[in-house]
Design a protein around this motif. Sequence first.
Motif, PDB file in Angstrom:
ATOM      1  N   ILE A   1      -0.415   8.605   1.971  1.00  0.00           N
ATOM      2  CA  ILE A   1       0.285   9.712   2.634  1.00  0.00           C
ATOM      3  C   ILE A   1      -0.243   9.764   4.059  1.00  0.00           C
TER       4      ILE A   1
ATOM      5  N   LYS B   1     -15.147   3.526   2.718  1.00  0.00           N
ATOM      6  CA  LYS B   1     -13.965   4.284   3.148  1.00  0.00           C
ATOM      7  C   LYS B   1     -13.821   5.570   2.319  1.00  0.00           C
TER       8      LYS B   1
ATOM      9  N   GLN C   1      -7.882   3.781   7.430  1.00  0.00           N
ATOM     10  CA  GLN C   1      -6.849   3.921   6.391  1.00  0.00           C
ATOM     11  C   GLN C   1      -6.112   2.589   6.196  1.00  0.00           C
ATOM     12  N   HIS C   2      -5.635   2.384   4.955  1.00  0.00           N
ATOM     13  CA  HIS C   2      -5.018   1.088   4.663  1.00  0.00           C
ATOM     14  C   HIS C   2      -3.731   0.885   5.460  1.00  0.00           C
TER      15      HIS C   2
ATOM     16  N   ASN D   1       0.822  -1.212   0.000  1.00  0.00           N
ATOM     17  CA  ASN D   1       0.000   0.000   0.000  1.00  0.00           C
ATOM     18  C   ASN D   1       0.861   1.269   0.000  1.00  0.00           C
TER      19      ASN D   1
ATOM     20  N   GLU E   1      -1.092   0.305  -5.102  1.00  0.00           N
ATOM     21  CA  GLU E   1      -1.128   1.594  -5.810  1.00  0.00           C
ATOM     22  C   GLU E   1      -0.105   1.662  -6.964  1.00  0.00           C
TER      23      GLU E   1
ATOM     24  N   ARG F   1       0.927  11.590   7.905  1.00  0.00           N
ATOM     25  CA  ARG F   1       1.880  12.525   8.519  1.00  0.00           C
ATOM     26  C   ARG F   1       2.783  11.849   9.552  1.00  0.00           C
TER      27      ARG F   1
END
Length: 500
Positions: free
Chosen positions: A171, A393, A190-191, A168, A232, A173
């Motif tokens: 982005i 999601k 989130q993944h 995966n 991705e 932080r």
Amino acid sequence: TSTPPPHLDFRAFVDALRSDDDLADINAEVDPNLEVAAVTRRAYELQSKAPLFHNIKGAHDGLFRILGASGGLSSDPQFPYRRLVRHVGLSPNASLGDFIDKMLSAKGKPGIPPVHVETGPCKENKLFGNDIDLTKLPAPLLNKADGGNYIQTMGINIVQHPTKAWVNWSIARAMVLDKTRMVGLIMKPQHIARIYAQWMESGKDMPFAIALGAPPIAVMASSMPLPEGVTESEYVGALCGEPLELVKCETNDLYVPARSEIVIEGTVSITERAKEGPFGEMHGYSFLDEELMEPIYNVAAITYRSGNAILPISVPGRATGPDETHTLIGTLASAEIRQLLQENGLPVLNVFTPYETQVIWAAVQVDRKKLWELETNAEEFCRKIGQLVFRRKCGMQIHRLLIVGDDIDPFNFKDVIWSYASRCRPGMDEYHFEDVAAYPLVPYMSHGPGAKLTGGKVVANCLLPHEYKQEQMWVTCDFENGYPEEIKERVLRRWSDFGL
Ligand SMILES: Cc1cc2c3c(c1C)C(C)(C)C[C@H]1C[C@@H](c4ccccc4)[C@]4(C(=O)NC(=O)N=C4N2C[C@H](O)[C@H](O)[C@H](O)COP(=O)(O)O)N31
Ligand SMILES: [K+]
Ligand SMILES: [Mn+2]
């Protein structure tokens, strides 16, 4: 080898901005302690050129220069989205609709797996062990209320499912904690959080890599809520019609874009946590009581390009001039929401999250002629859309959906708010959802009157009842719609003579 195009090479992207006259080369010394971020924040708000800081106080050994506002609106009002669409190889006058179409253009196509190359620019310099001192790098303080120096705001977080079936890219932080450690937000659904949970179950720390200054089109896919299980980098290959070139990390089996500016690699602890935040976030607030305990990233190596590597940063805040958390997160979630609704046979033409709503709302543009064929009504149609979007999601960060007709341009907030203000009757045209997952970073959820993690979502019907079954029964009173073509042509022809 010739330099790849801007959407595949960060340095080429920077050069393209310079040739667009959309980059400011700043050679004066600038302080990473707030000054760099303040300049970047103002650049978003004034839609100035993107600031490239060549002379950061405290930079050494080629680490690092800083590029701000890589995803801001362009400084040329004639081509407001040029900087954005350069990320995906579209022409300067491409629209937000073209951008969304491009990011959805690989749906249904087989992924093209990346190729592994021996080496690349990101391998030109390497730091290990004692050579690593994150506190000595000019990591920027982005907002006076931030709890640390956020070195990671525009890099790609690369993690792999323990079964190796799924890599995966997203982005997320992360701020500097000490010499060799960072701490970063890893939040459900989130993944990165799903994969992290698998590593916790396996009892082993999660290998990670953060690729900063990665190929711009890869940054877009990383910011896009592609379906679970989609790798991705393979989707990007399908978008480009050619494989990405990746090189292997020094200290783990992950692979990173070979031309990245800076790569930080190591493992995320499955046991140790530290206080993370506060952080000036995407809705324009930094809550002083934000007490998050988040996982610790242990850094094992830093590799980077020669010639003064460039660290891209995002300085989230109010979308008075949108930043990457609006132009990337909002637009790419809009893309996936459109895909979801169209795949479920709904007559949806486009979806967009207006900057004026801090990308908390999304306008859903409906083809009204096709709507008639469904022989439905506002309640049934809006509930169906809410059930789809609010339980997926891709809809997580949207709290209000506005259902608008095809007479409304979803990318034009004046259109959207006109139809919401004039056709959505309070108390009868809004359908509420209190049992769906909320986006906890929205202020009225994190610091509001009700439950923090569920509810607070609504679908607003901005279509009058008759629009569900027949032609609109009104003439819109504006220049475009209120006058016959012949009159409009005559007025346009004589306009300058009138001295108006
Ligand atoms: C473009 C961009 C996206 C961001 C973020 C930022 C920027 C610039 C910064 C500036 C660092 C601010 C915070 C904001 C913060 C955030 C947290 C949750 C939801 C939205 C934003 C978060 C983050 O810290 N954590 C997180 O989980 N997801 C983020 N996204 C959204 C995700 O990249 C997006 O959702 C992707 O689709 C994830 O990939 P996945 O679908 O899981 O493979 N950051
Ligand atoms: K992603
Ligand atoms: Mn993903």
